[in-house]
Design a protein around this motif. Sequence first.
Motif, short mmCIF file in Angstrom:
data_model
loop_
_atom_site.label_atom_id
_atom_site.label_comp_id
_atom_site.label_asym_id
_atom_site.label_seq_id
_atom_site.Cartn_x
_atom_site.Cartn_y
_atom_site.Cartn_z
N ALA A 66 -23.96 6.08 -16.34
CA ALA A 66 -23.51 7.24 -15.58
C ALA A 66 -23.96 8.52 -16.27
CB ALA A 66 -21.98 7.20 -15.46
N ALA A 67 -23.87 8.54 -17.60
CA ALA A 67 -24.29 9.73 -18.32
C ALA A 67 -25.76 10.00 -18.08
CB ALA A 67 -24.02 9.54 -19.81
N SER A 68 -26.53 8.93 -18.09
CA SER A 68 -27.96 9.12 -17.87
C SER A 68 -28.23 9.57 -16.44
CB SER A 68 -28.68 7.80 -18.16
OG SER A 68 -30.05 8.01 -18.36
N MET A 69 -27.51 9.00 -15.49
CA MET A 69 -27.73 9.34 -14.09
C MET A 69 -27.33 10.79 -13.83
SD MET A 69 -27.05 7.03 -10.79
CE MET A 69 -25.34 7.04 -10.35
N ALA A 70 -26.23 11.20 -14.43
CA ALA A 70 -25.78 12.57 -14.20
C ALA A 70 -26.50 13.57 -15.10
CB ALA A 70 -24.27 12.65 -14.44
N ALA A 71 -27.43 13.07 -15.94
CA ALA A 71 -28.18 13.93 -16.85
C ALA A 71 -27.28 14.64 -17.83
CB ALA A 71 -29.04 14.92 -16.07
N VAL A 72 -26.42 13.87 -18.47
CA VAL A 72 -25.58 14.42 -19.51
C VAL A 72 -26.32 14.24 -20.84
CG1 VAL A 72 -23.36 14.19 -20.71
CG2 VAL A 72 -23.52 13.76 -18.24
N PRO A 73 -26.39 15.25 -21.67
CA PRO A 73 -27.02 15.05 -22.97
C PRO A 73 -26.20 14.06 -23.79
CG PRO A 73 -26.11 17.29 -22.76
CD PRO A 73 -25.87 16.60 -21.47
N TRP A 98 -27.04 0.28 -13.39
CA TRP A 98 -25.95 0.51 -12.44
C TRP A 98 -25.79 -0.66 -11.47
CZ3 TRP A 98 -21.69 2.91 -11.53
CH2 TRP A 98 -21.43 4.16 -12.09
N PHE A 99 -26.89 -1.04 -10.88
CA PHE A 99 -26.80 -2.10 -9.87
C PHE A 99 -26.26 -3.39 -10.49
CE2 PHE A 99 -29.37 0.24 -6.79
CZ PHE A 99 -28.82 -0.20 -5.62
N VAL A 102 -24.44 14.64 -9.80
CA VAL A 102 -23.33 14.65 -10.73
C VAL A 102 -22.04 14.28 -10.00
CG1 VAL A 102 -21.92 16.10 -12.23
CG2 VAL A 102 -24.41 16.31 -12.26
N ALA A 103 -21.86 14.86 -8.81
CA ALA A 103 -20.63 14.61 -8.07
C ALA A 103 -20.48 13.13 -7.74
CB ALA A 103 -20.61 15.45 -6.80
N TYR A 104 -21.54 12.52 -7.20
CA TYR A 104 -21.34 11.11 -6.82
C TYR A 104 -21.28 10.20 -8.03
CZ TYR A 104 -26.49 10.13 -6.76
OH TYR A 104 -27.80 9.96 -7.07
N THR A 105 -21.95 10.61 -9.12
CA THR A 105 -21.85 9.79 -10.33
C THR A 105 -20.43 9.76 -10.86
OG1 THR A 105 -24.07 10.54 -10.85
CG2 THR A 105 -22.89 9.35 -12.57
N VAL A 106 -19.82 10.98 -10.93
CA VAL A 106 -18.45 11.04 -11.41
C VAL A 106 -17.55 10.20 -10.52
CG1 VAL A 106 -16.51 12.58 -11.85
CG2 VAL A 106 -18.82 13.30 -12.43
N ARG A 107 -17.77 10.36 -9.21
CA ARG A 107 -16.92 9.65 -8.26
C ARG A 107 -17.04 8.13 -8.45
NH1 ARG A 107 -18.22 8.08 -3.04
NH2 ARG A 107 -16.38 7.49 -1.84
N LEU A 108 -18.28 7.66 -8.59
CA LEU A 108 -18.49 6.23 -8.78
C LEU A 108 -17.84 5.74 -10.07
CD1 LEU A 108 -22.21 5.52 -7.83
CD2 LEU A 108 -20.22 4.23 -7.10
N THR A 109 -18.07 6.51 -11.15
CA THR A 109 -17.55 6.08 -12.45
C THR A 109 -16.03 6.00 -12.41
OG1 THR A 109 -19.36 7.39 -13.31
CG2 THR A 109 -17.85 6.47 -14.91
N VAL A 110 -15.44 7.08 -11.89
CA VAL A 110 -13.99 7.10 -11.82
C VAL A 110 -13.49 5.97 -10.93
CG1 VAL A 110 -12.00 8.43 -11.02
CG2 VAL A 110 -13.84 9.55 -12.30
N GLY A 111 -14.17 5.78 -9.81
CA GLY A 111 -13.75 4.73 -8.88
C GLY A 111 -13.82 3.35 -9.50
#
Lengths: 514, 787
Positions: free
Chosen positions: B370-377, B334-335, B416-425
């Motif tokens: 992002a998937a890994s951070m949000a723990a998406v399978p 991510w960084f 999950v919320a901030y991951t989605v927000r970051l990805t979308v942003g």
Amino acid sequence: MSGPSVLAAALQDVLIEPAPGFEVPSIDWAGIAPNLILMLGSILLLTVVSVLKRRVPSWFAPVWTISAAVAAGCAVVPLWQRFADTGPETLVGGAVGLDGFSLFATVVVCIAVVFVALLLADYLPRESLESPEWYVLVLLSASGAVTMASADDLIVLFVGLEILSVAAYVMTAMHRRRVTSQEAGLKYFVLGAFSSAFLLYGIALTYGATGSTNLAEIQAFLAGDVVTQNALLLGGLAFMLVGLGFKVGAVPFHSWAPDVYQGAPTPISGYMAGAVKLGAFAALLRVFVVAFGPAYRQEWQPLVAVLAVLSLVVGAFAAISQTNVKRMLAYSSINHAGFILLGVLAASAAGTESALFYLLAYTFMAAGSFAVVTVVGRTGEHRQSLEDYRGLASVRPGLALVFTVLLLSQAGVPLTVGFLAKLYVVTAAVESGFDWVAVVAMLTAVVSAFMYLRIVATMYFADAPEGAPALRIPAATGVALGLSVVGVLLLGIVPGPVSDWANEAVAQLVVAAP
Amino acid sequence: MLIVLLTYAVVAVVCLVGHRRSDSWAFPVSVLPHAVGFVWLVSVAPGVLDGTPLVASFEWVPALGLSVDLRVDGFGLLMGLLVTGIGALVSIFSVGYFPATTDRARVAGLLGCFAAAMLGLVWADGLLTLFVFWELTSVASFLLIGTDDRSATARAAALRALLVTGAGGLSLLAGLILLGLAGGTTTLSGLVTADPTGGVVPVALVLVLVGTATKSAQFPFQFWLPGAMAAPTPVSAYLHSATMVKAGIVVVARLAPTFADVGAWRPIVVVCGVGSVLLGGFRSLRQQDAKLALAHGTVSQLGLITILVGLGTPATTYAGVAVLLAHALFKASWFLAVGAVDHATGTRDLRRVRGVRRSAVLATGIVLAAASMAAVPPTLGFVTKEGALEGLLEGGTGWPGALALVGVVLGSVLTVAYTVRLTVGLLGDAPHDPATDHAGGHDHRPGVLLVVPPAVLAVLGLVGGLAAGPVGAWLARVAASLDPASSDGALYLWHGFTPALGLSALALAGGTALWWATRSATATTDAPRSLSTVGYDRAYEALLVGSRRVTGVTQSGSLPLYLGIVLLTVAAASGTAMVVSRDWFDWATVPLANSPLELVACAATALGAVAVVLARQRFGAALALGGSGYLLALVFLLQGAPDLAVTQFLVETVTIAVFLLVLARLPQRFSGAPDWAPLGVRIAVSLVVGLTVAGFALQASTARTEPSVAEEYVARSEPEAGGRNVVNVIIVDFRGFDTLGEITVLAIAGGGVVNLVAAARREQRRKQLLDGADVEDLSGRAPEVWR
């Protein structure tokens, strides 16, 4: 035979017709050579410059002083060999000890002299204070410190203390144009006179209780006899502790230290932090650990523990609110005194070694730190506040880096000598069962680290003010800065040889041959 | 092992010293030690994982018993692989990232130093070795943060970071020393086997936890980490997400299996951890700077890992190790991705970023991370989060465990919320803004060196998830080095409909919903200052103010006050000595007086002394002092000591003369009493000190055990020296040397004084002739010293 010894022998022959029962002590001139070099160096310098007056070039006095210090340091080498071969001795009728402890202390004093001479060489012309008396007094006081460190007799110790102190009083007040310097000198003198009186009173009481001022005899007396005059002895201990506690700047006898360190000419402040502290601590170690240690440590250890804890806490907490860097360093010196007192408190061989090692380390750190303050202070020493260090890293990156290393060392960061020194004393205190004092020491180290880091951050994270006069690092000061940083790092990374040496530097008392 | 560290040292030195002409080679060269280290670790991995750690030890300061003890066990291996592997990728990334204007050699050299220190830290077995490397990482971090930021707030933040981690390190040292003492050992491994108990251990553990919490940015010390984002992005990726901030976790992980049940360990770990999880997640939602959002996210994730390894049960320890690996992979990715975006578009502001999708590799990397951070399978983030929830659901740790479970689930929702927000942003296109578009001018596709490293890390996260079985088995052998009971841990991509799966699904759904609900509210606002920062600032102020007050009271600059303190201490110390010794003098042996006249003289002397104190004018006081002295001479006379009396008389006379000379230059009256000391206080101090000194004088007078030397002098005076006047014989004969010396000193001093006076006169006359004016009189100044 050298000149003075011939003369002295002749004097002894001519003037003294030995009365029955009157033993003239034989004087082993070679054995006290380092001290003699410092003392004679001082007197000769004074004579030469008063005879030749203005014809003496300005480099003469500092070069002379450094040469004398180096010569005295070199004179230690054969003596160390002699000590290694034949063990500790006591000279001049049991008055002066020749052992690892006194020799190690002598070398540290010589290092402090070299530093102060280098700094004064640039400082005095800058402040238009050039005169050879400074160097004369430095050498004299160094001789006093060596005398204290090698004293085997309380009276000799007192004489050393006075030689050391009187010179220090004068040097403190010798900045003619700064009122703070004179105020500092006055305070130092008045309070110092009291403390000397207490020390003398303590010596008298101890003599009353033990029947001798000779440390070896006192030790033997305490080991062998049932002490009938307990109150006298305890009172004597307490008074001596006050007198020496004042000289090391331990709380609650510290009140002079911030004012004096701040008021004194900065190179002298650094010298006081090195040599004057060393002399006083050496005396503490010799008297309390060696002479009174075996039989009487339970009596004085609580007192020293109190002094140590107070010094650690007050030194650390008072330092953080200071806005004057020189004063900060003064309070930090009180905190350092607390750490060294841990080594005294341990009352063991390890404690003595650790205290000596700490003193050596602190001599380097203090000399370098006060050298930076000298440079940044500029003419008249008006720029000492934290504000004046803003953005130093962008103006003089090298100087800022040097100061950072020195401050990190004072804070006890690994790979600098400060870390090892702190570890050494704390370990010694813990081994002697003073866990809680050691914990207090560690916690105050956190607090003072805060203060040191604040200075570092000011240098690196603040913008340099506009229009500050340019900063010049004169040659001799540069050498001193370089030496101190090299010392701090070298001792911090490969301390092996020096710490091995310190390990043998334990004071030993030898009864004088009858 | 040492060769690896040496490689780092050599390369770092080369970078720091040899950067005069060009420095474009610095980062490519700095990959080398990472590669060496990584290959070495891979080669030794089988043996280490079979349970035979590599040990190296060498003496540093033999006299102090100080040695450097290193030990690579399973956990050390994992951390070493992360440090070297991510280090290599960061170095490659830096080649493309840093412009030629930065001092690349310096940054590369410092990064090399840091990597060596970090390896030392994760491999350290000696307690002091650990501390040494710990502090070195702090110093390196400080130097790297302070690289090039110029804004005032960033500098304040860097200062905070330095102070907090610096102080925390010393707290850790204190704790480790105490633990080492309690356990009688100097190594971590020894400590774990010794399992010391005793009153000091809980205290020591709290100190250790304070140290680890500062380093790993745990609540309430989390505030320094966002501040450290002033560092260049590759540095942040390496130090402030993947490695250095894990230092605290390393220590917690090594100690927890043994000490988790002791004292307040578990409550502290869980409360701090949950605090970090929630606060970090919450604050991350409110950042507009993508990097700051990640930093707050790191606080949150570190909280999760701390909880897991800190609980100390075999299952949570295993899960903690797994999450640590997953986090290092996706967070570094991510960084680096954000760094690449910043490099390409010139901004990290979520409201301004545009055009990231043009680089397919970068966009894919971001999505995978992002998937890994949000723990998406089926990512590694998912399988490890599952493992964590399993471990927490297992329970057995009382209320802290339950609290931890609740905190982790809520934290996952926030994550999950901030991951989605970051990805979308980042991946969405912000509306055109003429001002920024124009100013940007950077808009270009990121180079291959900038997109490959984050993508590699992200893909590893995916592969790790797909290969959950083998990875899990491997991690179990790693975790076994912390707690042998963890060796049966395993990771599953799918293990049926379990409560953990339900919680994971809940987090995903809840997080997405939370993002949707708050997406407009979080789009514009900037975050307020955190409470911890406020608290820190308050504490900082309070410390300064308090210290100033204390100093003001104790250090007034007043000489009488200083003297009073010294005197009282003397009286207290020696008075105590006298009382403790119970060695009282016998009043019966002290004669009251030899004659009534003596009594009168003594009383008069004392009256004179009282008069000195009462006098209001300096002149009167001086006279009274003199009177008292003369009367003392009378006492001496009555005691049969005429010589002493004469001396006293002469000294008194001279003193009065001197007094009169000086008084002519001073104000007539004494200045008023200082405020701090009303009359009563001063009288009390004087009485206490006077009585103590008098007591010792009496004590001393009764202490004689040997005959007086005077008797010997008298007896020997006539036969040996042929003199009838004993005093004379003493002066010129018995103590002839003293006299000689004294005369010499007096003569020299007298000569000096005469010369000085003459010189001063000459000078004065010369000046008067030159100026025709009076010489300035400086003596009128009454310094504040005396107040």
